[in-house]
Each structure stands twice: as C-alpha cells, then as structure tokens.
Enzyme design. Structure first.
Site, PDB file in Angstrom:
ATOM      1  CB  THR A 183      -2.154  -6.729  -2.832  1.00 25.39           C
ATOM      2  OG1 THR A 183      -0.974  -7.348  -2.291  1.00 25.39           O
ATOM      3  CG2 THR A 183      -3.347  -7.566  -2.438  1.00 25.39           C
ATOM      4  NE  ARG A 196       2.630  -6.894   2.643  1.00 29.91           N
ATOM      5  CZ  ARG A 196       1.926  -5.814   2.897  1.00 29.91           C
ATOM      6  NH1 ARG A 196       2.465  -4.808   3.533  1.00 29.91           N
ATOM      7  NH2 ARG A 196       0.667  -5.727   2.528  1.00 29.91           N
ATOM      8  N   GLY A 198       0.481  -0.986  -1.876  1.00 30.26           N
ATOM      9  CA  GLY A 198       1.518  -1.318  -2.858  1.00 30.26           C
ATOM     10  C   GLY A 198       0.942  -1.358  -4.257  1.00 30.26           C
ATOM     11  NE  ARG A 255      -9.132   0.549 -21.859  1.00 33.04           N
ATOM     12  CZ  ARG A 255     -10.051  -0.264 -22.378  1.00 33.04           C
ATOM     13  NH1 ARG A 255     -10.525  -1.243 -21.665  1.00 33.04           N
ATOM     14  NH2 ARG A 255     -10.485  -0.067 -23.610  1.00 33.04           N
ATOM     15  CG  ASP A 293       2.240  -9.167  -1.067  1.00 34.18           C
ATOM     16  OD1 ASP A 293       3.213  -9.467  -1.782  1.00 34.18           O
ATOM     17  OD2 ASP A 293       2.200  -8.140  -0.378  1.00 34.18           O
ATOM     18  N   GLY A 326      -5.143  -3.538  -1.215  1.00 29.88           N
ATOM     19  CA  GLY A 326      -5.108  -4.744  -0.410  1.00 29.88           C
ATOM     20  C   GLY A 326      -5.850  -4.593   0.912  1.00 29.88           C
ATOM     21  CG  ASP A 327      -6.075  -7.590   4.342  1.00 32.16           C
ATOM     22  OD1 ASP A 327      -7.149  -7.752   3.719  1.00 32.16           O
ATOM     23  OD2 ASP A 327      -5.598  -8.440   5.109  1.00 32.16           O
ATOM     24  NE  ARG A 381       3.113  -0.041   1.658  1.00 29.86           N
ATOM     25  CZ  ARG A 381       2.569  -1.162   1.167  1.00 29.86           C
ATOM     26  NH1 ARG A 381       1.372  -1.520   1.554  1.00 29.86           N
ATOM     27  NH2 ARG A 381       3.219  -1.913   0.289  1.00 29.86           N
ATOM     28  CG  ASP A 440      -1.688  -9.785   1.408  1.00 27.18           C
ATOM     29  OD1 ASP A 440      -2.363  -9.197   0.536  1.00 27.18           O
ATOM     30  OD2 ASP A 440      -0.840  -9.210   2.102  1.00 27.18           O
TER      31      ASP A 440
END
Lengths: 324, 324, 324, 324
Positions: free
Chosen positions: C128, C174, C14, C24, C130, C105-106, C75, C132
């Site tokens: 991310t 999420r 995401g 950058r 989230d 992310g993960d 993704r 997470d």
C-alpha cells in the site's frame, strides 16, 4: 475508392518509439473501416517466413506508452534477394492481403520499392530515431531519442560541473546530426560535431575551450554524433592541449527505447491513420511524410530521391552562436 | 555540550546525488543553532588553497533537487601528503573553524583520519553512489544511481526485445556489486555479474541463455559491474557460443548525476542534521552511519575497520532464483 | 517442510507500484519449487466468483516495470460477510489450492484473519502506498508514491517561485503522514501537516510565512496530508492573513500509478520470494514484514495488533528544523 | 541595420517551460552582437517599478534545463493603465534602453501593443503552455505541458485499469483544447472534451462507455479541458448512467513547471536568437511566430488579429476515430 478488405502491417529496421502508436492507429483505423488486419512479426523476415498474427482492438489497447515495437523488428538480409521477396509476395497473395503498411527507415523504403516489382502495394511510414529519411521532416522516434539523449547529458553535466571536467558525449544519428544538434543545443554544449558540417577543425574546439577556461569556466561539454570522429581520441586531444581532464560517455542503446513522448505518440497516431486513409482513397506504393508540419504522401520511387531534408543551417549556426 | 562557534563543510570524492541535501541540512542546522558556517570548494583541495565562501540560508534554498554538489568536489592527491594537510589545518585554525563536516566515500574518511593527527575534528557523512563504505548500510547517492541505471536498462531492453538480442550492460560500482544487483533484479536480468560473487563461471551464463532460448525466449539481459569482467568479450563469447546477437552498453557517467530521489534527499537531510547534532553534543572525529536503518555514529578510526556491509546474500541468491 | 503443491496469489485494496514484482517473485519462486500457481483476479472478489487464471513464467516476464497490478484489485464488500468467505474457501478447496498469498494493506490483512476461520492458510505481503500497515516498516508502493509526489511538487514549485506565490499541496496517505513528510522534506516545504502531529495550530504556519516574507522570501510551500485539514480553507486563510496569493493543488491518483522505483521492485521481489519460502517451511497464516530493514514474519492475528510503526519523530522534528 | 546598444528582456503572464532558453538566447545573442542587456523582474510590474538586473553570460549559464522563469513573472493589472505604462516607458528611456523583448502570451502581446503608443519598441516571443496565441503555431511550454499531462494520465490509468474504473481527468488549456487533445490522444482516451468542439452532447460519451462496457472493457478515460464542463458532475453522471465507478483528477499546476523538453529548449533558443536578429535588422514592434514550422515575424498589431491557429480538425476527428 479502392476495395481493400485485408491488409498487413509490419515494423522494420531499428526500433523507434512511436512505432506502436502507428501500429495502433493502423489497426484501429482499419477495423473501423471494416478492413481485416494482420500483424507481421520481425519486419520483412516475418513476411518471408509468414510469421503473423491477426490483430484486433484488444491487441493494441494501451500500447501508446510502450517503447520498442510489439511486432518486433529486424534488418532482413534475405529480403535483399529477389527469391525471398517472391516468397514474401506469394505469402501475402496466398492469404488474400490487399496491401502492406511498412513502418521504418530508408532500408524499409528501399525494400518496399523492390517489393513493388512483385506486385505488392506498400504504404510506408517513416520511423527511425535518426531522422534520416530525407523526404520527411519528421520520422517517428526522433523526439523521444532527442529527449533521452538530452536528459542523459543533463545528468553527465551534473558530474562534469562538480568535478570541473570536460565531457565528450557520443550520441546516435548515423549519417545525420539531428540528435546531436538538438541534444547539444538543449544542454548548452560548447561544441557539437555533426556529419553534415564537420570539417575536421579540432583546433577551433580546443581554442573555444581554452578561451572559456581563460574566462573562468571550469567545465565543458562536447557532443559528437557517432561515426564522425573518435570520441576517446578527441578527449585525449583536449586533455593534451588544454590540461583539462576529459571523460567520454557513449550513450548507445538507451537512446532507442523508453516510453514515447507526446509528439511520437501523436505523430505515430496521425501517420498510421493517414496511411489507412491513403489506402482507402486508392493510393498505391506511397510514402507518408511530413512537409511544413503537414501530412502528405509521395510515390515511393520518387520519395527515395527527395533531398529536401537538409539540416537546418539556422539551427546549426545558432548552436555555435549560443555555445556559451 | 561543546562550544562550537564556526564550522566548515565540504564534499569530496566522486559526486553523489543527495550531497546537496546533506550540505543544506548542515547549513540550516548550524545556523539554527547559532553556529557560523563556511563552505569549502572542491573538497580537500579547497582546504589546502582556502577556496571558501560563507554559507547562509539563501545559498542552500531549493538545492535539494539539484544533482552534483554545489560545493564542487575532487579527489585530492596533495591531501595524501602531510605538508598539505598541515597547510589545510593551519588554514582552518587561522579562520577560527572549530570543526569540519566532510561528505564523501572511503577516501574522504581516510583523509579525515589522517587529518585527526593535525588536531582537526572532522565529522564524516557517507556519500558515494557505490555504497562501498563498509560501516554504513547506506551511502548517499546509491538510490538515485540504482534508479538511473534501472531506467536506462528498461530502455535498452525495449530495443533488445524488439530485435531479439542479448544486451550486456555494464554499470558502475567499483568494488561493490550493489548497483548491478539492484538494477539487474529490478529489470529481471538473466544474469548479474558482481565482484563479491563472480567465480569466472561463464559456462553457466551461456547455459542459462541456451536453456531459455530452447524454451522460446528470444531476448536476454546480462548486467555486469564494471571491472569484474570485460563486457565486449562477454558479448562476443555469447555470440560465439549461442549464435545470439549480443550488444554492449556501458552506462557510465549518467549514473552519477540527475535530480536526487526522495530517499537521497531524505537521508541527506537526516545525515546532515545528525552530523551537526553530534558536534553539538561534543562528538569528535565521528563517522555518521546507518545500521538497521537507524542513524548512528562511530569513531572514524574504528569505522574504517568495520566490515559489516557484506552484500546481502539472500538478495544475490534471489537474483539467481528470479532470473526468469 | 510442508507439502504445498498448488497455491493462489491475489492483490487487494488500493493498487500499489511493486505489487507486480511481488506477484512475479511468488510465481517464479513457486514454479522453481515445483509448486503450481493460480492468479486470482480482482482480489477477494475474484476468490468469491472464482475468476482466476493459471500463471506461468511467460505471464510474469518483464512485469517489474509495470505500474498497477496485472491481477487487478478491489476493495471487496462481500468478503466482509461470512457467507462469501465460505464460498471463497470452498472454491479454493474445490480447486485443490493449499495456500493463498494476499498482497495488500490493512484491509487485506483483516480479510486474511477472518479467512483463517474457514481453514484457509494465507500468507500476507504488505502492499500500500500509504505505509500504514503498522507491523511493517515498509509497504510496497510507498517509495514510488513518495517520489511521484516529490516530482509533482518540484514542478509546482517552479511555477510558485516564478509568480511569488504560496502553494498548498494535498498529498495522499489517509491515516499516515509518511508521503507528506517525505515529499515535503524532499522539496524543502515551509510547513508539513500530518495526522500524527497536527494540533490545529494554524497561527504558527501563518507566523512562519510572515517571518520569511519579512526576510525577503517570496514563495512558500505547505504540504498537507489528505483528510487532516481543508486545503482550500488553509489557502484562503494564508491569503487573508498574509496577503500572499495562495493556490491549492491536489495530487490525487497520479500518486498511485507509474513505473515502480528500484526499491519497490527489489522489495516486491524480496517479499514475494520470502512468502513462498515461509510456505515451504510450513508457515501458516503469516504476515511478511520489514523490521530494522530485515525481512521477518508474524502470525497474522498478532501482526494486526503491532503498533511499532510510529512515525519517526526525529524525521518530523527535522522537517520543522529544516523548513527553510 | 539598426543602432541598438542596450535592450531589456522580461517574461510575463503564466510561466512556461522554455522561457529560460529564450531568455538565455536573447542574452547570449545580444552580448555576442555587442548589445548590453538588462533583465526586468516580474514582467511589466518590474518595468513600472524598475526592478532590474544587468545580465551577463554567467547569469544564463546552464539555465536551459530549469523550469519556470529566472526573471519571475506576473499578470500586471497596473500595466493596463496608461499612467503606469508612461512610468514604465520613462524608466526605459531614463536607462537608455533601445528596445524590449517580452516573452509571454496574448496578454503580453496586448501590453506591447499598448506600449507602442508610449514610443517603446517591443519584440514579442510567444510563451504559454496553452498554445493560445493565435498567430503562432507553437508557443513555448506547450510541449513540456503536454508531456507532463500525458505522463500524469499514464499514471492515473495504471490505477484506473487495476480497479476497473472510469477516470475523468481535467487538464489546463483555458480557451484552447491542445493540451487535452495531445494528452488525451497520447493516452488513448475514450473521449476528449475541448472548448473548440464541445457541443454538450454528454449522451454520446455515455453511449461510448456503455458500448465498450458491453464489449468487455472495464476501465475508461475521459480527458476534459478546464472550463468546458464540470468534471465532478460528469463523473457523477457517468456513475449514475452506467453504474461504473468514476473518479476525478485535476492535474493543475504540475502542468506549468518541470524541466523543459528538448523542443521547448530548442524553440526557446531559436525564438530568442531570432528576436535579437529582428532587432538588429531594424525591426520594430514585431511578434515572433512559427508558421509551417518556420520562424517568421509579424507586426504586433496585425498579429493580434490573425486567426490561423484553428485547432487541427484532422487531429480532433482522429482522436474520435482512435478512441479505442
């Protein structure tokens, strides 16, 4: 119908939010009408030096939300001289440009009028945050600038209220008080000083503040259009005559930039498309303008003399009435 | 467990976004613990004059999103004198106040230390946009101020890029360069001048600009913390030595106000609730602080001597590295 | 010191505000260290299809304030299969790429771990909204998303208060409740439902609203992390059991985009530069992370198993305490 | 000149930014003219139940920048019945109220017309984000709502572009497409679906997207006014017929709230002051309206039949032309 095959577009004078929407609309409208289009960099300067780039749909994709102008801008001193205007006109002819769309303020319009003598057909679009192009009720960038100034003053007032101070805020506008009037009314200013109405009566401002102080108010706001009076002197005078701590803020260049508001994007789009329509219908040397909230166009030589853009007196009287 | 029945809360020094969240958390936490709470107006001034109001849940409803401080604030000169601190202490005792929560910067902390001699138990919460309370990694208001400065510079740069200019922007921060460092890095400043690192080497700034100009860049940004150097002089020097038009913007009081960011609302809530927890656990004369992003508390006399809040050198070196 | 001559950078999963600052910083740091750099489009998809472009300083100028990611993202389903990872690794070797920087992310981290078997050295940066990625206290984009959600809820509450309604607002996150917790606390939510703590006890929410209604409150706010419970069902239940009109708002994709906050620009810059530092010091297969607000790095295989990113229980308990 | 001594003011229907500026202007203008003023809570509901409060200058200080309405609002079912209107009229007479100022949309206007039969003199001010009061070119709240929707779509598009998706965004507007048209044009939407113009021709939208896809575009935006078509169905159709991943966002209540723009503060101030002027000049049962950007007023029974607020066809045609 005119036989327009290739046009150029430029932005000139102070940059104003909404210029990019106008550029985009000119480009998309032109291309959709089968007209080739060239972007001129840095206003009339780029015309003289022929600093240009061809513009396609991909070049103006998603530029509506960008501040400033993707074509850059300048206040060209050289374009005031006939020899440079001749050079610019030669460049346009050498590249088979049939007409020019110029987005800017009064200086841009005056440039276009002078350019007419070189045989160049220019359509002007009013773009300046100051709303000081007299023939048009609206100029691109004003709405964004008024909102930016208002939001800045909202912030300043948080601090002013917390400390029990008087804030004197200087906003842009040059010869016109529109930004001061809108931003001041929107933030409930106790006094608004604008060039169209200012009579030097500092005493009435001091008296207003004193009267409110006597009624229990403990923070105050005065909005001043740049160039009308000296903000630090006024703050000092308020301190001296009322004993209330007064601080000056000069908003400056933050008022020029930023993502355009919906109005500046919409009116930029409308004006840009209208300018291409004018060209397609055979119009020459026209100024796009807003009258009674409707798009119209004037001959550029007549446009410069129109003075119907008087500051709305009802609004100003109201600003005094509502100064509470 | 201490037997706290009634406390007072005040905000002092420069107003900072997030102070209202801290006040709200103190009030809600106290009431939920059966502690009565009184708001003191205008910082230590209101303590001396006993300008107060009882605070209930309805008084702090939905104040998280308000800038400034609902309790007003001041920099109290009188509180520097023992006789006024004695008066303030007497007022608190006369009204059966068991402890005071004071939200503010270094001056507020020093006030609390002096107040300890009058037998008053004060818990301090660091609130100042300058992030200049050395014992705490975070002070309420910094995040909002850094974002406000950043957004203003984003706007200024739109205009600067459109015209091909150099912008010299002065931001707040007093003795600390955090606002300049964050706002400058966030806007890709070409140079950032901060009190902790400034060695007066104007030549390197001029050289940087010249080198970029030679590489084809045509707009530049220098961010200066207030008080380190004279912004207009610097702009003039850049013009003189590089020929590039340079304009000064002083952001001023817009950096103080505005709706607080999520961080200032969250950390204000955390610090306010933590302060009441400290009181409930019997803490006396403590300074709430952030260390390694965790809430802790210090004795206020020790807190004033802590100097672990060195400006992050990695960040500063990085700002030079990324100045492109 | 490692002998890194050419690296690639991509963004994956995401999109998150701050990714551009990280890109950058990677580009500027690499170039300043004499390392050539290539941008890979659309995450691992672009690695497989070798959709790339060389990156120079001009490509990353002034991108700090842009939302989304200039490198695009995806993704990638194909990257879950070994044959496509082999293809991607071959592409990198064929183009003499010494290492890869992957921001995401993960899922991005898991991709990098699988990629290690193909002999590719990947440095990961947590990005991310989230928050997470368990091994890092911070992930790029969270601060912007929390502020966006908070501002949207501020707006919703204006209407909710005006009409005397209950608003049920669903935010992103999420498997993690951070956005809900921050945005909810910042807007004084009456209840916050998050996956880490939700026990299905609707009755206590109903009782809370009834109790406040009895006390004279007439508007209410419940913030729900997506996926924990059905927001329309909850609104219906509140209406049925309390008689209070309840409306649902799902914030959705507005939480992903937008100009990054100062924190996301600063931490994006820090993490990007740190990643290049890790490479220069010979690090292989490392995950950049924040611990105690300090930059560190882990082996990527160890990083995936770290579970120190428990939701702050003090914050959650506080959110219940301050729900007033 | 009429002999007005005491008036009441209320807000009714959906809340709209700018209502507070109108309330403030009514209050300040009335007081400055020696007219006593009472605020009625929750629209016509508060008239029936006589839920009121006297309003002084301090009650409306600095409310220009607040979203929602400080007087609260409702859609009153009871006011549709004559017995309740009689009760409301009796309440007004019992409290010596000479006239009522009612701020709201079409429903509010219809209520005022019915109320005329009970002998109550009502002056209406158009306030609704939907801009669906046919007799007035402008209704308070539209500008703020259009900007809020635009900014939300700017954010959504960041994510849409990063992932190469199509976004289908549903905005408010009920029977009018103005918010969709402005927000869609301002964000360069590929298609805008509005009630005034929608002919069910999904194929042309699909064809537009396919054509752009063939030209190399990879993200798309469709803006839909609520109630015209089913957004999730449209997204599914786009996916099915083009293979492009499509996501729906429903902006919902965020469009109602928020700090008003400069225009809504200015026009709220103008309309509120104008309404008191109308009363002072002896006007009875008048509707304040904007025509050609100028303040005018109509008899309320005539106003309801005016249909001059046709959606600007030039703007709509332009939106199709500029959909690139």
């Amino acid at each position: 119908m005119s036989d327009i095959r290739k046009i150029a577009v430029l932005t000139s004078g102070g940059d104003a939010p909404g210029m990019n929407s106008a550029v985009r609309a000119v480009v998309v409208s032109a291309i959709n009408s089968g007209i080739e289009i060239v972007g001129v960099m840095r206003g009339y300067e780029g015309l003289i030096d022929w600093e240009t780039q061809p513009l396609g749909l991909a070049d103006v994709r998603n530029i509506n939300n960008q501040g400033g102008t993707i074509l850059f801008t300048s206040r060209s001193e050289r374009f005031l001289q006939k020899e440079y205007r001749e050079q610019a006109a030669k460049n346009l002819r050498d590249h088979d440009i049939d007409a020019l769309v110029a987005i800017g303020g009064d200086g841009t319009l005056r440039g276009a009028i002078a350019f007419q003598d070189e045989g160049i057909n220019t359509i002007c679009i009013p773009g300046t945050i100051d709303r000081d192009v007299a023939c048009s009720e609206y100029t691109l960038g004003f709405d964004t600038a008024a909102n930016t100034a208002m939001e800045a003053i909202d912030r300043i007032r948080d601090s002013s209220v917390s400390h029990g101070r008087c804030s004197v805020v200087e906003v842009m506008g040059r010869k016109r008080g529109y930004i001061a009037l809108w931003a001041g009314m929107a933030t409930s200013a106790d006094a608004i000083i604008i060039p169209e109405k200012w009579d030097g009566d500092f005493d009435s401002i001091i008296d207003t503040i004193k009267a409110k102080h006597a009624d229990g108010r403990n923070s105050y706001l005065v909005v001043v259009a740049e160039g009308v009076t000296d903000a630090p002197e006024l703050a000092q005078m308020i301190l001296d005559k009322t004993g209330i701590e007064s601080r000056v803020s000069v908003l400056g260049y933050i008022q020029r930039g930023g993502q355009p508001t919906a109005k500046d994007r919409m009116y930029g789009s409308l004006m840009g498309a209208y300018a291409v329509d004018v060209l397609k219908k055979g119009g020459t040397n026209r100024m796009v303008a807003i009258k009674n909230d409707i798009l119209i166009d004037y001959d550029i030589k007549e446009a410069i003399d129109i003075q119907n853009n008087q500051l709305d007196s009802f609004q100003y009287e109201l600003s005094k009435l509502l100064a509470e």
